[in-house]
Design a protein around this motif. Structure first.
Motif, short mmCIF file in Angstrom:
data_model
loop_
_atom_site.label_atom_id
_atom_site.label_comp_id
_atom_site.label_asym_id
_atom_site.label_seq_id
_atom_site.Cartn_x
_atom_site.Cartn_y
_atom_site.Cartn_z
N VAL A 21 0.86 -1.18 0.00
CA VAL A 21 0.00 0.00 0.00
C VAL A 21 0.90 1.23 0.00
O VAL A 21 1.80 1.34 0.84
N TYR A 22 0.66 2.14 -0.95
CA TYR A 22 1.50 3.33 -1.09
C TYR A 22 0.63 4.55 -1.34
O TYR A 22 -0.58 4.44 -1.52
N ASP A 23 1.25 5.72 -1.36
CA ASP A 23 0.54 6.98 -1.58
C ASP A 23 0.39 7.23 -3.07
O ASP A 23 1.34 7.65 -3.74
N GLY A 24 -0.79 6.98 -3.59
CA GLY A 24 -1.05 7.15 -5.02
C GLY A 24 -1.11 8.59 -5.48
O GLY A 24 -1.07 8.86 -6.68
N GLN B 43 -5.72 5.14 8.11
CA GLN B 43 -5.37 6.08 7.05
C GLN B 43 -4.14 6.88 7.47
O GLN B 43 -3.27 7.14 6.64
N GLN B 44 -4.07 7.24 8.74
CA GLN B 44 -2.92 8.00 9.23
C GLN B 44 -1.61 7.25 8.97
O GLN B 44 -0.63 7.83 8.52
N ARG B 45 -1.59 5.94 9.24
CA ARG B 45 -0.37 5.18 9.00
C ARG B 45 -0.09 5.07 7.50
O ARG B 45 1.05 5.17 7.06
N ALA C 70 4.00 17.20 -0.85
CA ALA C 70 4.28 17.89 0.41
C ALA C 70 3.01 18.27 1.15
O ALA C 70 3.06 18.59 2.33
N LEU C 71 1.87 18.25 0.50
CA LEU C 71 0.62 18.64 1.14
C LEU C 71 0.12 17.52 2.05
O LEU C 71 0.24 16.35 1.72
N PRO C 72 -0.46 17.89 3.18
CA PRO C 72 -1.13 16.86 3.99
C PRO C 72 -2.21 16.20 3.15
O PRO C 72 -2.81 16.84 2.28
N ALA C 73 -2.47 14.94 3.38
CA ALA C 73 -3.40 14.18 2.54
C ALA C 73 -4.77 14.83 2.42
O ALA C 73 -5.37 14.81 1.35
N PRO D 103 -11.94 13.86 2.36
CA PRO D 103 -11.84 13.42 3.75
C PRO D 103 -12.60 12.12 3.97
O PRO D 103 -13.62 11.87 3.31
N ALA D 104 -12.09 11.29 4.86
CA ALA D 104 -12.76 10.02 5.19
C ALA D 104 -14.11 10.31 5.82
O ALA D 104 -14.27 11.26 6.57
N GLU D 105 -15.08 9.49 5.48
CA GLU D 105 -16.44 9.70 6.02
C GLU D 105 -16.64 8.89 7.26
O GLU D 105 -16.09 7.92 7.52
#
Length: 133
Positions: A8-11, A48-50, A120-123, A131-133
């Protein structure tokens, strides 16, 4: 839990996506690969944070490896010649050095080749992430 290991990576990060694409072509790990933005994180038992913080490798038994150790497990899953550097990354003090290098790269991924300002932006502030629901 998945039947196969999952990376799992940051797409949304161009550097992460470029790196994962390279690894899939060259290393050919024995795992599924998915951006965290499209993964069922709850089913993988990760937050999600991890997932925003580091690349994750989740084994079929549910063991979660993050950062440099995720890269080590990915290389080990490929077998062959890649298992040697993967195994080396799991040994002390190489493991500690790899962790430091991983954190340095992760903290500066927006400045690296293939990186973009979005890295560089926060997710929650990236254009393609809701945002997660």
């Amino acid at each position: 839990m998945p039947n196969r290991s999952v990376l799992v990576y940051d797409g949304d990060c161009a550097f992460c996506t470029t790196t994962v694409n390279y690894l899939m072509r060259r290393v050919r790990p024995n795992c599924d690969v998915t951006p965290w933005q499209f993964a069922n994180l709850e089913a993988l038992d990760v937050t999600q944070q991890r997932a925003e913080h580091e690349v994750l490798f989740i084994s079929p038994t549910g063991t979660v490896y993050g950062g440099a150790q995720a890269v080590a497990k990915l290389m080990l899953s490929a077998g062959g010649a890649w298992a040697w550097p993967g195994g080396l990354l799991t040994l002390s003090p190489v493991r500690w050095i790899a962790h430091g290098v991983y954190r340095l790269i992760a903290a500066n991924r927006d400045r690296l080749p293939g990186g973009s300002p979005a890295c560089a932006l926060p997710a929650d502030r990236r254009p393609s992430v809701r945002p997660a629901e």
